[in-house]
Design an enzyme around this catalytic site. Structure first.
Site, mmCIF file in Angstrom:
data_model
loop_
_atom_site.group_PDB
_atom_site.id
_atom_site.type_symbol
_atom_site.label_atom_id
_atom_site.label_comp_id
_atom_site.label_asym_id
_atom_site.label_seq_id
_atom_site.Cartn_x
_atom_site.Cartn_y
_atom_site.Cartn_z
ATOM 1 N NE ARG A 265 -4.185 -1.402 0.308
ATOM 2 C CZ ARG A 265 -4.416 -2.308 -0.345
ATOM 3 N NH1 ARG A 265 -3.634 -2.806 -1.386
ATOM 4 N NH2 ARG A 265 -5.511 -3.524 -0.351
ATOM 5 C CD GLU A 294 -2.880 4.121 -5.177
ATOM 6 O OE1 GLU A 294 -3.839 3.735 -5.205
ATOM 7 O OE2 GLU A 294 -1.860 3.227 -4.908
ATOM 8 C CG HIS A 312 -3.363 -0.026 -6.563
ATOM 9 N ND1 HIS A 312 -3.546 0.744 -5.426
ATOM 10 C CD2 HIS A 312 -3.264 -1.257 -6.266
ATOM 11 C CE1 HIS A 312 -3.763 -0.114 -4.311
ATOM 12 N NE2 HIS A 312 -3.458 -1.553 -4.915
#
Length: 346
Positions: A265, A294, A312
């Site tokens: 993460r 993000e 991602h």
């Protein structure tokens, strides 16, 4: 808020979690009595999952309601399930706004966007999608390592720009034989280690406790792991304890020849410190699938050829997203049929 990429399902699947027969492309939903059950989907995440939820339940698409407080006030007694993901799950505010909520089924492995303590207090079940995305994420980790060390993205641009006609690209760095350190030796960490072994890489790891059933070298101190690694991979769960687990000290221990790979993460890494280290040459390179805010990415990274940035996409294959969706559906149907959950967390 991060939006998971949508994907259309393949025409058939071998997934053990597939609840729709591939022999009949338009089957009648198995649980037609569930059509009145309200399910809140927190954000767009997968076209197949959205379609199947629409068929089987009374689906509410949260992102389509700008006045969210008003929407929750009007529909709070109709919603019995929430489907979230790694970007938008179920925090304490949302849980408190849904008095009839029974289950949160997450379209992800990570649970940091779900208030697990609140769910336990209220007796709300929680599920996620483990195992099915392990291989994809591990594949990407190895891909990022090779892309960073061999400068694949920069080499691609070199050829496309016509520079090869002027001269050969500079020499890069090999992966085989490099020492690999892994932060977190869970399902994904083990899968990465197995792949790295095929490149004759010595493997070591850091975790809260030593894993008795593994041959890899254990470090109880993260700085020692970083100091003894050419490549450091973040593969642990995001918790309060692992927030910014990769800080300036860890980055400096990894050093100017070291490479950081993050498929965990974004908040695992102190991003400003990472950017500074890369720009100043205190870190050799980085392969990043995740970021702190993000889809915002620090612009300083865009000009660095020793950094590979991807949006991602760890679990972002058609096959895996289909399996993840089937797990979400299977957990919801099991819960509302009073059957054991497939992947219970709470």
């Amino acid at each position: 808020m991060r939006i998971e990429s949508s994907s259309s399902p393949p025409s058939s699947s071998s997934s053990k979690f597939n609840y729709i027969s591939s022999e009949n492309p338009n089957p009648t939903p198995k649980f037609s009595t569930m059509e009145s059950i309200g399910v809140l989907m927190t954000c767009p995440m997968n076209a197949y999952l959205e379609g199947e939820l629409q068929k089987r339940f009374n689906l509410y698409k949260f992102w389509q309601f700008p006045q969210k407080t008003q929407f929750l006030t009007e529909h709070c007694n109709s919603i019995r399930a929430v489907v979230g993901n790694a970007s938008a799950g179920a925090d304490a505010t949302l849980i408190d706004a849904l008095p009839k909520l029974e289950i949160v089924s997450s379209f992800s492995v990570g649970l940091d966007k779900i208030d697990l303590k609140k769910c336990k207090e209220k007796g709300i079940r929680v599920t996620n999608t483990p195992d099915v995305l392990t291989e994809d994420v591990a594949d990407l980790a190895i891909g990022l390592i090779i892309a960073v060390l061999r400068r694949l993205c920069e080499c691609d641009r070199y050829v496309r720009s016509g520079k090869w006609k002027i001269g050969n690209y500079k020499l890069t760095t090999k992966f085989s034989g490099k020492s690999v350190g892994i932060i977190g030796l869970g399902r994904i960490g083990l899968a990465i280690a197995k792949r790295a072994e095929a490149f004759n890489c010595p493997i070591s790891y850091y975790s809260r406790t030593k894993k008795e059933d593994t041959k890899y070298k254990y470090y109880s101190n993260l700085l020692e792991l970083a100091s003894n690694s050419d490549i450091l991979i973040v593969a642990c769960a995001l918790t309060k304890e692992t927030h910014h687990i990769v800080n300036r000290e860890v980055i400096d221990a990894l050093g100017p020849k070291g490479v950081l790979i993050n498929i965990g993460r974004g908040p695992h890494v102190d991003e400003p410190e990472l950017v500074a280290a890369l720009v100043e040459g205190r870190l050799g390179g980085a392969g990043l699938d995740v970021f702190e805010n993000e889809p915002e990415v620090p612009q300083e990274l865009f000009a660095l050829e020793n950094v590979v940035l991807v949006p991602h996409i760890g679990s972002g294959t058609v096959e895996t997203r289909k399996e993840m969706a089937d797990l979400v559906l299977g957990n919801l149907e099991s819960h509302f049929s009073n059957k054991p959950l497939l992947t219970p967390v709470v």
